[in-house]
Design an enzyme around this catalytic site. Structure first.
Site, PDB file in Angstrom:
ATOM      1  N   LYS A 136     -36.672 -35.720 -32.183  1.00  0.00           N
ATOM      2  CA  LYS A 136     -37.698 -35.338 -33.169  1.00  0.00           C
ATOM      3  C   LYS A 136     -37.339 -34.006 -33.839  1.00  0.00           C
ATOM      4  O   LYS A 136     -37.360 -33.884 -35.060  1.00  0.00           O
ATOM      5  CB  LYS A 136     -39.088 -35.210 -32.487  1.00  0.00           C
ATOM      6  CG  LYS A 136     -39.533 -36.469 -31.753  1.00  0.00           C
ATOM      7  CD  LYS A 136     -40.888 -36.310 -31.100  1.00  0.00           C
ATOM      8  CE  LYS A 136     -40.950 -35.273 -29.995  1.00  0.00           C
ATOM      9  NZ  LYS A 136     -40.189 -35.614 -28.779  1.00  0.00           N
ATOM     10  N   ARG A 181     -50.237 -35.533 -29.618  1.00  0.00           N
ATOM     11  CA  ARG A 181     -49.724 -36.058 -28.351  1.00  0.00           C
ATOM     12  C   ARG A 181     -50.806 -36.750 -27.544  1.00  0.00           C
ATOM     13  O   ARG A 181     -50.525 -37.268 -26.460  1.00  0.00           O
ATOM     14  CB  ARG A 181     -49.194 -34.889 -27.535  1.00  0.00           C
ATOM     15  CG  ARG A 181     -47.682 -34.803 -27.457  1.00  0.00           C
ATOM     16  CD  ARG A 181     -47.368 -33.567 -26.664  1.00  0.00           C
ATOM     17  NE  ARG A 181     -46.079 -33.579 -26.083  1.00  0.00           N
ATOM     18  CZ  ARG A 181     -45.013 -33.009 -26.623  1.00  0.00           C
ATOM     19  NH1 ARG A 181     -45.087 -32.446 -27.809  1.00  0.00           N
ATOM     20  NH2 ARG A 181     -43.885 -33.013 -25.969  1.00  0.00           N
ATOM     21  N   ARG A 235     -28.853 -30.082 -23.708  1.00  0.00           N
ATOM     22  CA  ARG A 235     -29.343 -29.439 -24.935  1.00  0.00           C
ATOM     23  C   ARG A 235     -29.285 -27.914 -24.855  1.00  0.00           C
ATOM     24  O   ARG A 235     -29.565 -27.319 -23.835  1.00  0.00           O
ATOM     25  CB  ARG A 235     -30.787 -29.850 -25.190  1.00  0.00           C
ATOM     26  CG  ARG A 235     -31.429 -29.000 -26.296  1.00  0.00           C
ATOM     27  CD  ARG A 235     -32.751 -29.508 -26.746  1.00  0.00           C
ATOM     28  NE  ARG A 235     -33.705 -29.679 -25.686  1.00  0.00           N
ATOM     29  CZ  ARG A 235     -34.869 -30.295 -25.850  1.00  0.00           C
ATOM     30  NH1 ARG A 235     -35.172 -30.802 -27.025  1.00  0.00           N
ATOM     31  NH2 ARG A 235     -35.695 -30.420 -24.848  1.00  0.00           N
ATOM     32  N   ARG A 286     -33.743 -24.412 -22.460  1.00  0.00           N
ATOM     33  CA  ARG A 286     -35.185 -24.330 -22.200  1.00  0.00           C
ATOM     34  C   ARG A 286     -35.491 -24.426 -20.713  1.00  0.00           C
ATOM     35  O   ARG A 286     -34.844 -25.187 -19.981  1.00  0.00           O
ATOM     36  CB  ARG A 286     -35.895 -25.472 -22.934  1.00  0.00           C
ATOM     37  CG  ARG A 286     -36.177 -25.112 -24.371  1.00  0.00           C
ATOM     38  CD  ARG A 286     -36.642 -26.260 -25.216  1.00  0.00           C
ATOM     39  NE  ARG A 286     -37.609 -27.144 -24.600  1.00  0.00           N
ATOM     40  CZ  ARG A 286     -38.141 -28.186 -25.240  1.00  0.00           C
ATOM     41  NH1 ARG A 286     -37.790 -28.451 -26.484  1.00  0.00           N
ATOM     42  NH2 ARG A 286     -39.009 -28.961 -24.632  1.00  0.00           N
ATOM     43  N   ARG A 344     -42.643 -34.806 -17.801  1.00  0.00           N
ATOM     44  CA  ARG A 344     -42.854 -34.894 -19.253  1.00  0.00           C
ATOM     45  C   ARG A 344     -42.884 -36.362 -19.695  1.00  0.00           C
ATOM     46  O   ARG A 344     -43.672 -36.746 -20.556  1.00  0.00           O
ATOM     47  CB  ARG A 344     -41.747 -34.132 -19.995  1.00  0.00           C
ATOM     48  CG  ARG A 344     -41.933 -32.617 -19.912  1.00  0.00           C
ATOM     49  CD  ARG A 344     -40.655 -31.861 -20.195  1.00  0.00           C
ATOM     50  NE  ARG A 344     -40.184 -31.972 -21.558  1.00  0.00           N
ATOM     51  CZ  ARG A 344     -38.966 -31.585 -21.960  1.00  0.00           C
ATOM     52  NH1 ARG A 344     -38.117 -31.062 -21.085  1.00  0.00           N
ATOM     53  NH2 ARG A 344     -38.615 -31.705 -23.211  1.00  0.00           N
TER      54      ARG A 344
HETATM   55  P1  AP5 Z   1     -34.149 -32.940 -29.802  1.00  0.00           P
HETATM   56  O1  AP5 Z   1     -34.078 -33.180 -31.262  1.00  0.00           O
HETATM   57  O2  AP5 Z   1     -34.279 -31.530 -29.321  1.00  0.00           O
HETATM   58  O3  AP5 Z   1     -35.287 -33.888 -29.154  1.00  0.00           O
HETATM   59  P2  AP5 Z   1     -36.870 -33.799 -29.225  1.00  0.00           P
HETATM   60  O4  AP5 Z   1     -37.386 -35.187 -29.425  1.00  0.00           O
HETATM   61  O5  AP5 Z   1     -37.293 -32.759 -30.217  1.00  0.00           O
HETATM   62  O6  AP5 Z   1     -37.147 -33.364 -27.736  1.00  0.00           O
HETATM   63  P3  AP5 Z   1     -38.102 -32.247 -27.108  1.00  0.00           P
HETATM   64  O7  AP5 Z   1     -37.669 -32.095 -25.677  1.00  0.00           O
HETATM   65  O8  AP5 Z   1     -38.114 -31.007 -27.945  1.00  0.00           O
HETATM   66  O9  AP5 Z   1     -39.446 -32.967 -27.160  1.00  0.00           O
HETATM   67  P4  AP5 Z   1     -40.645 -32.649 -26.317  1.00  0.00           P
HETATM   68  O10 AP5 Z   1     -41.611 -33.497 -27.039  1.00  0.00           O
HETATM   69  O11 AP5 Z   1     -40.546 -32.873 -24.875  1.00  0.00           O
HETATM   70  O12 AP5 Z   1     -40.748 -31.052 -26.406  1.00  0.00           O
HETATM   71  P5  AP5 Z   1     -41.731 -30.092 -27.168  1.00  0.00           P
HETATM   72  O13 AP5 Z   1     -40.973 -28.869 -27.486  1.00  0.00           O
HETATM   73  O14 AP5 Z   1     -42.457 -30.811 -28.249  1.00  0.00           O
HETATM   74  O15 AP5 Z   1     -32.865 -33.621 -29.123  1.00  0.00           O
HETATM   75  C1  AP5 Z   1     -32.594 -33.513 -27.740  1.00  0.00           C
HETATM   76  C2  AP5 Z   1     -31.071 -33.405 -27.503  1.00  0.00           C
HETATM   77  O16 AP5 Z   1     -30.469 -34.646 -27.845  1.00  0.00           O
HETATM   78  C3  AP5 Z   1     -30.388 -32.322 -28.370  1.00  0.00           C
HETATM   79  O17 AP5 Z   1     -29.371 -31.714 -27.622  1.00  0.00           O
HETATM   80  C4  AP5 Z   1     -29.798 -33.120 -29.559  1.00  0.00           C
HETATM   81  O18 AP5 Z   1     -28.614 -32.512 -30.070  1.00  0.00           O
HETATM   82  C5  AP5 Z   1     -29.499 -34.476 -28.907  1.00  0.00           C
HETATM   83  N1  AP5 Z   1     -29.698 -35.613 -29.827  1.00  0.00           N
HETATM   84  C6  AP5 Z   1     -30.714 -35.767 -30.731  1.00  0.00           C
HETATM   85  N2  AP5 Z   1     -30.588 -36.938 -31.379  1.00  0.00           N
HETATM   86  C7  AP5 Z   1     -29.482 -37.553 -30.861  1.00  0.00           C
HETATM   87  C8  AP5 Z   1     -28.831 -38.805 -31.114  1.00  0.00           C
HETATM   88  N3  AP5 Z   1     -29.302 -39.685 -32.042  1.00  0.00           N
HETATM   89  N4  AP5 Z   1     -27.724 -39.117 -30.389  1.00  0.00           N
HETATM   90  C9  AP5 Z   1     -27.248 -38.245 -29.448  1.00  0.00           C
HETATM   91  N5  AP5 Z   1     -27.800 -37.030 -29.176  1.00  0.00           N
HETATM   92  C10 AP5 Z   1     -28.918 -36.698 -29.869  1.00  0.00           C
HETATM   93  O19 AP5 Z   1     -42.817 -29.779 -26.030  1.00  0.00           O
HETATM   94  C11 AP5 Z   1     -42.499 -29.014 -24.884  1.00  0.00           C
HETATM   95  C12 AP5 Z   1     -43.760 -28.807 -24.050  1.00  0.00           C
HETATM   96  O20 AP5 Z   1     -44.757 -28.097 -24.828  1.00  0.00           O
HETATM   97  C13 AP5 Z   1     -44.490 -30.088 -23.602  1.00  0.00           C
HETATM   98  O21 AP5 Z   1     -43.940 -30.606 -22.416  1.00  0.00           O
HETATM   99  C14 AP5 Z   1     -45.929 -29.569 -23.415  1.00  0.00           C
HETATM  100  O22 AP5 Z   1     -46.061 -28.845 -22.211  1.00  0.00           O
HETATM  101  C15 AP5 Z   1     -46.085 -28.588 -24.570  1.00  0.00           C
HETATM  102  N6  AP5 Z   1     -46.590 -29.230 -25.814  1.00  0.00           N
HETATM  103  C16 AP5 Z   1     -45.928 -29.328 -27.001  1.00  0.00           C
HETATM  104  N7  AP5 Z   1     -46.695 -29.949 -27.920  1.00  0.00           N
HETATM  105  C17 AP5 Z   1     -47.867 -30.256 -27.306  1.00  0.00           C
HETATM  106  C18 AP5 Z   1     -49.045 -30.938 -27.723  1.00  0.00           C
HETATM  107  N8  AP5 Z   1     -49.166 -31.419 -28.982  1.00  0.00           N
HETATM  108  N9  AP5 Z   1     -50.047 -31.096 -26.818  1.00  0.00           N
HETATM  109  C19 AP5 Z   1     -49.951 -30.592 -25.562  1.00  0.00           C
HETATM  110  N10 AP5 Z   1     -48.854 -29.954 -25.093  1.00  0.00           N
HETATM  111  C20 AP5 Z   1     -47.810 -29.781 -25.960  1.00  0.00           C
END
Ligand code: AP5
Length: 221
Positions: free
Chosen positions: A14, A88, A127, A161, A172
Site C-alpha cells: 500500500k 481499518r 523492509r 520498523r 497484525r
Molecule cells: P509496503 O509498501 O511498505 O507495504 P504496506 O502494505 O504499506 O505495509 P505496512 O506494513 O506499512 O502496512 P500496515 O498496514 O501493517 O502498516 P501501517 O503503517 O499502516 O511494502 C512492504 C515491503 O514489501 C517493502 O519492503 C516493499 O519494498 C516490498 N514490496 C511492496 N510491493 C512489492 C511487490 N509487488 N513485490 C515485491 N516486494 C514488494 O500500520 C502500522 C500500525 O499502526 C498498525 O499495526 C496499527 O497498530 C497502527 N494503525 C495504522 N493505521 C491504523 C488505523 N487506521 N486504525 C488503527 N490502527 C492503525
C-alpha cells in the site's frame, strides 16, 4: 469523486504504491501508520499510548485515528486523497464516508491489493525505509542503488520498523482478518471495490492500479 482507499494486509504494498501515485498523479497520501509513527516519536502522551499498541501489532482506537484523519482532511487535496492503512474497521469506514460527504468529496474506488500470507513475512522482515523522505525499500526486491544511501533524497538515515518482526506480524495479520477484511465486503456492496494482484512485480501492480484509476477518476484538467 477523486479520492481512493488502498486496502490490503501488512506488506501488501500500500505504502509503496501510494508514494508512486503522489509523484505521478499529484495525489495526497494520508497514511495513519505514518501519522502514528510521527506521534510516537514526538514524545507526547498520545505517542506513548500508541507506541505500545503498535509494537504489539494491535489496532489503535478508532477515536484516535479518525481524529488524525479529520485534522489532515482540512488541508484539502485538489488531486485527490489516497487513504493508505485507513479505514481499518467498519466504524472508521463509516466515519470516512461521513467526513468526505460533508466536504462534497467521496471515495471513487477502494483498491484491494491482494496477496497471500506466505509472501508477507519475507516482505515485512526485509523492509527498510528512509527516515528523511519515507521512501520504501527491501533488502532483496528493492535495494538502494548505493548501500546505506536513499536513492530519492541521499539521506543515510535508513530505518527498520519496531513492529516488523514475525511475532508482531502474526498479530497484525490477525487484526487484519478480524477487523479490516470485512471492509472488502463493505466497498463491494457500495460498488466501489476493485482488486489488483499484489503478488506481481511492483511495476506491474502499479500498471494495474493506474488502469483502475484511469477508469474511476475524472481526467486531469
Ligand atoms: P509496503 O509498501 O511498505 O507495504 P504496506 O502494505 O504499506 O505495509 P505496512 O506494513 O506499512 O502496512 P500496515 O498496514 O501493517 O502498516 P501501517 O503503517 O499502516 O511494502 C512492504 C515491503 O514489501 C517493502 O519492503 C516493499 O519494498 C516490498 N514490496 C511492496 N510491493 C512489492 C511487490 N509487488 N513485490 C515485491 N516486494 C514488494 O500500520 C502500522 C500500525 O499502526 C498498525 O499495526 C496499527 O497498530 C497502527 N494503525 C495504522 N493505521 C491504523 C488505523 N487506521 N486504525 C488503527 N490502527 C492503525
Amino acid at each position: 469523486m477523486t479520492d481512493i482507499v488502498l486496502l490490503g494486509p501488512p506488506g501488501a504494498g500500500k505504502g509503496t504504491q501510494a508514494k508512486r501515485l503522489v509523484e505521478t498523479r499529484g495525489m495526497v497520501q494520508l497514511s495513519t501508520g505514518d501519522m502514528l509513527r510521527e506521534a510516537r516519536s514526538s514524545g507526547t502522551e498520545m505517542g506513548r499510548i500508541v507506541a505500545a499498541v503498535m509494537d504489539r501489532g494491535d489496532l489503535v482506537t478508532d477515536e484516535i485515528v479518525i481524529g488524525l484523519i479529520e485534522e489532515r482532511l482540512r488541508h484539502g487535496a485538489a488531486g485527490g486523497f489516497i487513504f493508505d492503512g485507513f479505514p481499518r474497521t467498519l466504524a472508521q469506514a463509516d466515519a470516512l464516508e461521513a467526513l468526505l460527504s460533508r466536504m462534497g468529496r467521496g471515495i471513487a474506488a477502494a483498491i484491494e491489493i491482494r496477496v497471500d500470507d506466505a509472501a508477507l513475512i519475507q516482505r515485512i522482515t526485509g523492509r527498510f525505509t528512509c527516515g528523511a523522505c519515507g521512501a520504501v525499500y527491501h533488502d532483496v526486491t528493492r535495494p538502494t542503488a548505493r548501500p546505506g544511501v536513499c536513492d530519492v533524497c541521499g539521506s543515510t538515515d535508513l530505518r527498520r520498523r519496531a513492529d516488523d518482526t514475525e511475532e508482531a506480524l502474526r498479530q497484525r495479520l490477525l487484526e487484519y482478518y478480524k477487523k479490516t477484511a470485512p471492509l472488502i465486503g463493505y466497498y463491494h456492496a457500495l460498488g466501489r471495490l476493485r482488486v489488483v494482484d499484489g503478488l506481481a512485480e511492483i511495476d506491474r501492480v502499479a500498471e494495474a492500479i493506474d488502469a483502475v484509476l484511469d477508469a474511476a477518476l475524472p481526467a486531469p484538467a
